[in-house]
Structures are given as structure tokens and as C-alpha cells.
Design an enzyme around this catalytic site. Structure first.
Site, PDB file in Angstrom:
ATOM      1  N   GLU A 153      59.511   8.729  40.225  1.00 37.33           N
ATOM      2  CA  GLU A 153      59.590   8.120  38.885  1.00 37.33           C
ATOM      3  C   GLU A 153      58.284   8.303  38.110  1.00 37.33           C
ATOM      4  O   GLU A 153      58.308   8.574  36.904  1.00 37.33           O
ATOM      5  CB  GLU A 153      59.958   6.631  38.981  1.00 37.33           C
ATOM      6  CG  GLU A 153      61.322   6.337  39.610  1.00 37.33           C
ATOM      7  CD  GLU A 153      62.463   7.165  39.052  1.00 37.33           C
ATOM      8  OE1 GLU A 153      62.437   7.500  37.853  1.00 37.33           O
ATOM      9  OE2 GLU A 153      63.375   7.515  39.820  1.00 37.33           O
ATOM     10  N   HIS A 156      57.985  11.645  36.598  1.00 39.25           N
ATOM     11  CA  HIS A 156      58.734  11.754  35.331  1.00 39.25           C
ATOM     12  C   HIS A 156      57.849  11.379  34.129  1.00 39.25           C
ATOM     13  O   HIS A 156      57.994  11.958  33.058  1.00 39.25           O
ATOM     14  CB  HIS A 156      59.948  10.816  35.324  1.00 39.25           C
ATOM     15  CG  HIS A 156      61.196  11.413  35.900  1.00 39.25           C
ATOM     16  ND1 HIS A 156      61.767  12.561  35.405  1.00 39.25           N
ATOM     17  CD2 HIS A 156      61.997  11.009  36.920  1.00 39.25           C
ATOM     18  CE1 HIS A 156      62.862  12.835  36.103  1.00 39.25           C
ATOM     19  NE2 HIS A 156      63.027  11.913  37.024  1.00 39.25           N
TER      20      HIS A 156
HETATM   21 ZN    ZN Z   1      64.484  11.834  38.444  1.00 34.72          ZN
END
Ligand code: ZN
Length: 198
Positions: A153, A156
Site C-alpha cells: 500500500e 502505491h
Molecule cells: Zn495494489
């Protein structure tokens, strides 16, 4: 409201997300975004969702590894992946530090690369400091699958996807993952696909 999860190729997935200010975190817009991202993650279903995946270039992600989803996973797999339930939480403006030298490799997927998976090496343990949805500073020391979710995450938020870090020869459709690779030990997958030097 369920949000549209953007797919690989959308520029927002490659744009470094901006930090939120302390005042911004508690605004109605951000509360609404968190609420909608939570709903979208449940619905997908997924164990994490970063704001860029719903088209917002902000350093915010929601995470939850739900107990009721984990019941379907065999205990041996849970143990191998060091996977355990993680309650819902929000991470904002996170800083991540890889802890120790141990690396672990497992197949992982992404809601923005729908239908695909690949073997991705990740640090077994991480320390993350972040702000929660109340703009309170928090710190987590995580290991195993939870550490993997955090790395995925937080990547990202920097415009990085798992395909940048995967053993590219293991890239597979979900269907073929189940058909050919899922039941094999990871060491065998690496040997079979001749990817141990990549
Ligand atoms: Zn992802």
C-alpha cells in the site's frame, strides 16, 4: 458509495501522492473518502486500498485483513505466510522502514491489476509511522503478511506497483496460478520458472 478502482495504465497510479495537512485529515471530504474507500475495499474484496487506486493522488490508504475472509484459508497457509487478522485502520502520510534482513517471497495481487498475480520478494518486518484518521501520530511494528500489505500500500503512495518488484517470470493470471503454481512450494516455483537470479 462504492468507488471505481482504476486499472494499471492510469497515470494516477504512477504519480507520487501528496501528503495531507493535519487540518485536511478531519475535513468532511477526507472522512467521506475514507468511508467510501472502506466500502470499496470490502466490496472488491481486498485487504488494502490506496487513494491513488480510486483516482486520488493523496498519501492515504485503508487496510483490513478480515477474520471472516481468513476462515477459508487452510491453517498451514496462514502459518507459512504469517497471516493473521488485522483490524480496520487508516494510514496517512506514512513513513516505512524495513526492519532486519529477512526477505520472504509469496504470490501477491493488486486490485489495480485485476486477475493477475506474481511472486514478490518483500521484507518480513517493517516499522511504519503514520497519522490516523484523527490526525494522531501512530507507529506499527509489523511482520509477515501484514508487513507485506503495508509495503504494497505504501508503494502505491509513491507510484510504485508490485510489477516493479516482482519476479517477472512468475507473472500469472489467477486462473493459471490456481491451475499450475498455487499448490507448489515457493522454492519449487522459483526453480521451475528459472527465476532465482532475477
Ligand atoms: Zn495494489
Amino acid at each position: 458509495m462504492r468507488l471505481k478502482i482504476v486499472q494499471v495504465g492510469e497515470p494516477v497510479l504512477r504519480t507520487p501522492a501528496r501528503r495531507l495537512t493535519r487540518d485536511e485529515i478531519t475535513t468532511d471530504e477526507i472522512k467521506r473518502l475514507i468511508h467510501d474507500m472502506r466500502e470499496t475495499m470490502y466490496d472488491a474484496p481486498g485487504v488494502g486500498l490506496a487513494a491513488p487506486q480510486v483516482g486520488m493522488p493523496l498519501q492515504l490508504a485503508v487496510i483490513e485483513d478480515r477474520e471472516d475472509f481468513l476462515k477459508a484459508i487452510p491453517p498451514a497457509e496462514m502459518e507459512e505466510k504469517e497471516r493473521a487478522p488485522v483490524p480496520f485502520h487508516v494510514i496517512i502520510n506514512p513513513k516505512i522502514e524495513l526492519v532486519g534482513d529477512a526477505n520472504v517471497q509469496f504470490f501477491e495481487g493488486c486490485l489495480s491489476l485485476s486477475g493477475f498475480s506474481a511472486l514478490v520478494p518483500r521484507s518480513r518486518q517493517v516499522r511504519v509511522t503514520y497519522w490516523d484518521e484523527h490526525a494522531q501520530e501512530k507507529s506499527i511494528l509489523a511482520f509477515g503478511w501484514y508487513a507485506r500489505i503495508l509495503q504494497h500500500e505504501i508503494d502505491h503512495l509513491h507510484g510504485t506497483l508490485y510489477i516493479d518488484k516482482m519476479h517477472s517470470r512468475t507473472f500469472s493470471s489467477f486462473e493459471n496460478l490456481t491451475r499450475f503454481w498455487k499448490s507448489k512450494p515457493i522454492s519449487e516455483v522459483i526453480t521451475d520458472l528459472k527465476c532465482d537470479d532475477n
